[in-house]
Design an enzyme around this catalytic site. Structure first.
Site, PDB file in Angstrom:
ATOM      1  N   SER A  79       0.974  -1.730  -0.162  1.00 29.04           N
ATOM      2  CA  SER A  79      -0.179  -0.410  -0.037  1.00 29.04           C
ATOM      3  C   SER A  79       0.553   1.393   0.065  1.00 29.04           C
ATOM      4  CB  SER A  79      -0.829   0.105   0.734  1.00 29.04           C
ATOM      5  OG  SER A  79      -0.400   0.163   2.089  1.00 29.04           O
ATOM      6  N   ARG A 134       6.284 -10.810  -7.143  1.00 26.70           N
ATOM      7  CA  ARG A 134       5.908 -11.677  -7.554  1.00 26.70           C
ATOM      8  C   ARG A 134       5.224 -11.365  -8.609  1.00 26.70           C
ATOM      9  NH1 ARG A 134       0.750 -12.282  -5.302  1.00 26.70           N
ATOM     10  NH2 ARG A 134       1.108 -10.672  -3.424  1.00 26.70           N
ATOM     11  N   SER A 157       1.759   9.874   7.144  1.00 26.29           N
ATOM     12  CA  SER A 157       1.534   9.646   5.799  1.00 26.29           C
ATOM     13  C   SER A 157       0.742   8.422   5.381  1.00 26.29           C
ATOM     14  CB  SER A 157       2.844   9.843   5.193  1.00 26.29           C
ATOM     15  OG  SER A 157       3.559   9.171   5.559  1.00 26.29           O
ATOM     16  N   LYS A 203       7.313   5.426  17.101  1.00 24.08           N
ATOM     17  CA  LYS A 203       5.835   5.367  16.979  1.00 24.08           C
ATOM     18  C   LYS A 203       5.301   4.292  16.726  1.00 24.08           C
ATOM     19  CE  LYS A 203       4.568   5.520  12.567  1.00 24.08           C
ATOM     20  NZ  LYS A 203       3.955   4.910  11.505  1.00 24.08           N
ATOM     21  N   SER A 243      -4.621   2.863  10.033  1.00 17.79           N
ATOM     22  CA  SER A 243      -3.293   2.418  11.306  1.00 17.79           C
ATOM     23  C   SER A 243      -3.242   0.616  11.888  1.00 17.79           C
ATOM     24  CB  SER A 243      -2.749   3.505  12.347  1.00 17.79           C
ATOM     25  OG  SER A 243      -1.502   2.542  12.847  1.00 17.79           O
ATOM     26  N   ARG A 244      -1.911   0.369  10.907  1.00 20.86           N
ATOM     27  CA  ARG A 244      -1.789  -1.321  11.158  1.00 20.86           C
ATOM     28  C   ARG A 244      -2.267  -1.104  12.320  1.00 20.86           C
ATOM     29  NH1 ARG A 244       2.009  -2.829   5.817  1.00 20.86           N
ATOM     30  NH2 ARG A 244       0.997  -2.626   4.414  1.00 20.86           N
ATOM     31  N   VAL A 296       2.212  -6.909   7.375  1.00 21.81           N
ATOM     32  CA  VAL A 296       3.037  -6.735   8.302  1.00 21.81           C
ATOM     33  C   VAL A 296       2.498  -5.321   9.610  1.00 21.81           C
ATOM     34  CG1 VAL A 296       5.444  -6.255   8.846  1.00 21.81           C
ATOM     35  CG2 VAL A 296       4.550  -7.298   6.322  1.00 21.81           C
ATOM     36  N   GLU A 339       4.862  -3.521  12.230  1.00 20.24           N
ATOM     37  CA  GLU A 339       6.470  -3.542  11.975  1.00 20.24           C
ATOM     38  C   GLU A 339       6.251  -2.889  13.622  1.00 20.24           C
ATOM     39  OE1 GLU A 339       8.961  -3.284  10.244  1.00 20.24           O
ATOM     40  OE2 GLU A 339       8.910  -2.750   8.799  1.00 20.24           O
TER      41      GLU A 339
END
Length: 344
Positions: A11, A33, A137, A190, A253-254, A278, A280
């Protein structure tokens, strides 16, 4: 206009490729891939990661040599765990004059290396010429051309300015900095606090708790960063407090989403499987926890999140533990940071 390779068709890589294409650059988007690259070229969309229209100026590749041959700049946007492998392959084909920019926010758990340090170790490039792009961002908003501001940082300010020129547009404003250490640490650390904010929301706590986490989390980030030699003022900028706010308060936000699931009682393995992307912060908390020990830096929030993730401690017990710590003056942190930075 220039030729730019973006390595990583997730993304964030896709969003940055769109910014570059909007600026008139010829953009080559690399995916590891082949079928993914072919689908992007056929449909002009990235259905798996960021389902928006992809400009015709972007061509996807899966061959590294084809991707980077003759380009003026390379933007590395792969997860921290893939940095070494990708950079080792990139080093075989990249011209020495090419500007190298990375937009990955993380720290390697075992070595405690920042991304720029990993790049230096895997490539024939001077550390001072590496550029980081960081700031508040979310890829989804960048791809929709919503107003966004970030920072490009390098010891070599000319390289940072080159990156600034590549990305600057009406909807994507870019500042520069020479504190690559502070900019990278702010962007990586963060994510830990965002996990905490998500856990807090998952537990059903309100805005008061989240504000406390953001503020005291920033103090932890600044303490560790300054102990490692960063400029404390960097943590008051876009890659510090800016990125902290957006990552701790948004459902995009993941790390917040992962924390939210943890706060609701899910186990870490189940959360990561459910996310399918992922996160992080999970890797970074290991590195920060070790950094805090090595540097003798007080990071109670980071320690608490480490206990939740890797020691199976109940989140409510961690909150109680944090709330009952010894009393202290709020300004102790700021006084120490400014004294270390500006005293003779």
């Amino acid at each position: 206009m220039e030729k730019v390779a973006v390595l990583g068709a997730g993304s964030w890589g896709t969003a940055l490729a769109i910014v570059l294409a909007d600026n008139g650059h010829e953009v080559r988007l690399w995916s590891h891939r082949k079928e993914h690259a072919e689908t992007i070229n056929e449909t002009h969309r990235n259905h798996k990661y960021l389902d928006v229209d992809i400009p015709n100026e972007i061509t996807a590749y899966s061959d590294m040599h084809q991707t980077v041959s003759g380009v003026d700049a390379v933007v590395i946007v792969v997860p921290t765990k893939a940095i070494r492998e990708v950079c080792s392959e990139l080093n075989k084909w990249m011209d020495s004059k090419t500007t190298v920019i990375h937009a990955t926010k993380g720290i390697e758990p075992v070595s405690l290396k920042r991304v720029s340090e990993m790049i230096e170790e895997e490539m024939d490039i001077k550390y001072e010429d590496i550029v980081v792009l960081s700031g508040p961002s979310h890829a989804e908003e960048v791809a929709l051309r919503h107003p966004t501001t970030v920072t490009t940082s390098s010891i070599n300010l000319e390289k940072a300015k080159h990156a600034q020129d590549l990305f600057s547009s009406d909807s994507f404003r870019v500042y520069t900095s020479d504190d690559i250490l502070g900019i990278e640490l702010g962007g990586a650390l963060k994510n830990i606090i965002a996990l905490g904010a998500g856990i807090s929301d998952g537990l059903g706590f309100g805005d008061n708790a989240k504000a406390a986490l953001i503020t005291r989390g920033l103090a932890e980030i600044a303490r560790l960063g300054t102990s490692l030699g960063a400029n404390p003022l960097s943590f008051l900028g876009l890659s510090g407090v800016g990125d902290l706010i957006v990552t701790c308060t948004s459902v995009h936000s993941r790390n917040w989403r992962a924390g939210n699931l943890l706060g609701k009682g899910n186990q870490l393995e189940d959360v990561l499987e459910q996310m399918g992307m992922v996160v992080e912060g999970v890797r970074t908390v290991k590195a920060a926890h070790q950094f805090a020990k090595d540097q003798n830096v007080d990071m109670p929030i980071t320690s608490g999140i480490f206990q939740i993730l890797f020691e199976n401690k109940n989140p409510k017990d961690v909150v109680e533990q944090l709330m009952n710590r010894g009393k202290r003056d709020e300004m102790d942190d700021l006084a120490v940071l400014l004294k270390e930075r500006y005293s003779e």
